[in-house]
Design an enzyme around this catalytic site. Sequence first.
Site, PDB file in Angstrom:
ATOM      1  CD  GLU A  89      61.839  -3.713  64.845  1.00 35.99           C
ATOM      2  OE1 GLU A  89      62.659  -3.819  63.923  1.00 35.99           O
ATOM      3  OE2 GLU A  89      62.136  -3.804  66.035  1.00 35.99           O
ATOM      4  CB  ALA A 103      68.740   0.552  57.928  1.00 32.16           C
ATOM      5  CD  GLU A 118      65.884  -5.541  62.554  1.00 31.28           C
ATOM      6  OE1 GLU A 118      66.030  -4.340  62.219  1.00 31.28           O
ATOM      7  OE2 GLU A 118      65.430  -5.879  63.668  1.00 31.28           O
ATOM      8  CD  GLU A 136      69.525  -2.188  60.333  1.00 37.66           C
ATOM      9  OE1 GLU A 136      68.779  -3.086  60.731  1.00 37.66           O
ATOM     10  OE2 GLU A 136      69.610  -1.076  60.899  1.00 37.66           O
ATOM     11  CG  HIS A 141      69.171  -6.576  63.756  1.00 42.82           C
ATOM     12  ND1 HIS A 141      68.995  -6.826  65.098  1.00 42.82           N
ATOM     13  CD2 HIS A 141      68.998  -5.232  63.615  1.00 42.82           C
ATOM     14  CE1 HIS A 141      68.736  -5.686  65.723  1.00 42.82           C
ATOM     15  NE2 HIS A 141      68.739  -4.701  64.854  1.00 42.82           N
ATOM     16  CD  GLU A 154      67.143  -3.047  67.546  1.00 41.21           C
ATOM     17  OE1 GLU A 154      68.326  -2.824  67.234  1.00 41.21           O
ATOM     18  OE2 GLU A 154      66.274  -3.369  66.704  1.00 41.21           O
TER      19      GLU A 154
HETATM   20  N1  B3K Z   1      64.866  -2.555  64.015  1.00 39.86           N
HETATM   21  C1  B3K Z   1      64.843  -1.323  63.277  1.00 39.86           C
HETATM   22  C2  B3K Z   1      64.107  -0.230  63.962  1.00 39.86           C
HETATM   23  C3  B3K Z   1      62.639  -0.298  63.854  1.00 39.86           C
HETATM   24  C4  B3K Z   1      62.010   0.948  64.405  1.00 39.86           C
HETATM   25  C5  B3K Z   1      60.562   0.854  64.472  1.00 39.86           C
HETATM   26  N2  B3K Z   1      59.961   2.105  64.856  1.00 39.86           N
HETATM   27  C6  B3K Z   1      66.205  -0.859  62.912  1.00 39.86           C
HETATM   28  C7  B3K Z   1      67.308  -1.363  63.749  1.00 39.86           C
HETATM   29  O1  B3K Z   1      67.370  -1.173  64.931  1.00 39.86           O
HETATM   30  O2  B3K Z   1      68.156  -2.001  63.215  1.00 39.86           O
HETATM   31 ZN    ZN Z   2      68.716  -2.710  65.371  1.00 35.23          ZN
END
Ligand code: B3K
Ligand code: ZN
Length: 853
Positions: free
Chosen positions: A121, A255, A257, A291, A294, A313
């Site tokens: 991601e 972290a 997910e 996480e 998610h 998010e």
């Molecule tokens: N989804 C990831 C973050 C990704 C960041 C990319 N630069 C972690 C989170 O928000 O849980």
């Molecule tokens: Zn997240």
Amino acid sequence: MKDAAPQTIYLKDYRPFGYHIDDVHLTFRLSPEATRVVARMSVRPNAEYPGEFFLHGQDLKLIWAKIDGAEVAPDVTDAGLTCPVPDAPFVWEAEVEISPATNTALEGLYMSNGMYCTQCEAEGFRKITFYPDRPDVMSVFTVRIEGDLPVLLSNGNPVGQGDGWAEWHDPWPKPAYLFALVGGDLVAHPGQFTTMSGKDVALNIYVRPGADEDKCAFGMEALKRSMTWDEKVYGREYDLDIFNIVAVDDFNMGAMENKGLNIFNSSCVLASPETSTDANFERIDAIIAHEYFHNWTGNRITCRDWFQLCLKEGLTVFRDQQYTGDQGSHAVKRIEDAIVLRSHQFREDNGPLAHPVRPESFIEINNFYTITVYEKGAELIGMLKRLVGDAAYYKALDLYFTRHDGQAATIEDWLKVFEDSTGRNLTQFKRWYEQAGTPRLAVTEDFKDGTYALTFTQTTPPTPGQDTKAPQVIPVAVGLLSDDGTEVLPTQVLEVTEAEQTFTFDGLAAKPVPSILRDFSAPVILQRDQTSAERAFLMAHDTDPFNRWDAGNALARDVYRRMVTEDAAPDAAYLDGIAAILRDDSLDPAFRALVLSLPSEDDMAQDLADAGHTPDPTAIHHAGEALRVAMAQHLQDILPRVRADMAIDGPYSPDAKSAGKRSLGNACLALLSRLDGGAAAAAQYKAADNMTMQIAALACLLKIGKGAGESAAFRAQWREDRLVMDKWFGLTVSSAAPQNAAATAARLTQEPDFDMKNPNRFRAVFGALAGHSAGFHDPSGDAYRLLGDWLGQLDAINPQTTARMTTAFATWKRYDGDRQAMIRAVLEGLAATPNLSRDTGEMVGRMLGDTPS
Ligand code: B3K
Ligand code: ZN
């Protein structure tokens, strides 16, 4: 290879992909500098949206490509490939070579301490193979990993393994950003969970063999608590046979997910009483929960495009905030979240980096994983819940999960679910997603003939690219108190929808004292002329804990501000108010600790700027120190008694109640140290048997210019523990005298265990420097230049971390001409760096005002 001129991507240009990818088979032959990846996928033209067959790809060496078994010669650029394809379903195959060992950007497949790991991601999968690397392309992945390593992991369930290979299959269609792979010499800390429908799930936390093995137990318990909580509160059950977490030392954020295979920065999962503070434990608990949550809000339902990032998010942050509140105190959690939002998100809104919760354009999406998208995004969910009520909120969430399961959704989809299930029109509410900036909510009152009136006026200042704003719907929780502190009107939620709006309350015997924006019911700045006496009254009597704390906080700001601007002595109303709270043993210790804490120096700089002053960080620093001494003197009779009451017998436990006691005890210690020359802190340092007590004592000593011996002892004791050493690097910088902060950071970069390639260590030193307001803004400009130089070097290694850390300069327009000139020179120097990354280029451009956002 560097990209051509960076392009701006617009939300309005969204178009679905021209093909469906029904399944993907990936084979990895792991090798540090020459990993081979073979991809085979079943492709079907998208009849509704025909388009060209373009696959993203970056830094890939194409070995061969085939369509239906016949070799083809695609047209390859540094962004991807295009290829003529049949107008019917076909099988695409390609083999590429990549070099994980030299991938220092920590995006795609890379190596950390000999372990292979991935971060995809937002757009890292294109560094692994040619693929439509966009979240609305969801597919079923099967992965074969070949490598001479004891542990080989990917998403989903294990389907086979042998000597030097393993195969994984993930039955849930997912976008490429959720792909993960890990290979290494790892050991598992195992666990088990039975879901609400009786399915067994194997749980593992993987770490490198050695010291980390003893630091997994808390994370495992946190994972099980999260799984139980999501079943209980949202009715969401886990959906694979196995859930793996892997701890990695080199990681750009907290972290990730990935489906069934979460990858964690080791600082966000490993914990032990000796090496982790209460704050670490609470953060680890929250991130593991985040996480895990998610899995439904992000993975089962993902985002159509990256503009919708807040869909997953904001909602997932909201859910982890609810979870943390449930583990301890909702009031304390709400205050902590409001402190962070006001300090950092309001700060972002106030400067050149302001953007809506759902941005409309970007150059580099990684630059939009911001506190606005995350934390303000979570506030929007909280407001929605408050507006529709709890029962309607959970009913709408059920509909969301049913209606959009397996889809890549949008904010429009999200709001439609609420409209359909509650009948409410959310057209105006949507502005919260579209308009950047923090609304100012001015309020005046009037009382006549038993009728009390509150008039609200809302305005939102211009932000880059948005000169004017329309009124938003603001839920304002209000309660009314009588002058003896009893509640005349319990909390009700007023819906402010107009630019100016009056609400009346009839039948009152006397003019009440209003308690407005209870529980911080909206992310706005409340503007109200209020006397110190009224604030002190609310601090003593408000029945809403958030506003009780906030009244004290407002008093503290006034006192602090007047100490800076008028050299005034601290107001007695404030000092008496905190004394009364401190003395009140019926109050939660964690709450009392928060009441004792002062706004940060950066908060005060913003506060002064808002009041029309040019903030002088050095003067703010000295005023803050003087205020702490005055507080210590005023409270000197109470501090030792309260601190003694907070002592805990028995073994360390990170639970919220114990943590609250340590927090208050240590807040008392920090003040006491200003009176006793550090005697109590030195004694606590010696006696400490856990990191919370040890590092709090060390911090108290360093703050008053003592503790050199303890700091050296700490360094020697923990030299081999990288996570504790990150704390030491950070504390050494943040406790330096302002004029020495830059030199201290520079000196630490010479230590043998300073490693700029490790984001945790780089952030420990330079994040601490940027966070040391008076040190960073020291009039010499040394800290600006030091950070600028290091960011210039880091950019070639790790653009993401570099870009993120440039935000240290985001407030530059607040300061005087000399400081502005020095910062401008640093930003322009960065902008002129040869081969500057798109990430850093965008950030610097926005801060200099060159790039419209
Ligand atoms: N989804 C990831 C973050 C990704 C960041 C990319 N630069 C972690 C989170 O928000 O849980
Ligand atoms: Zn997240």
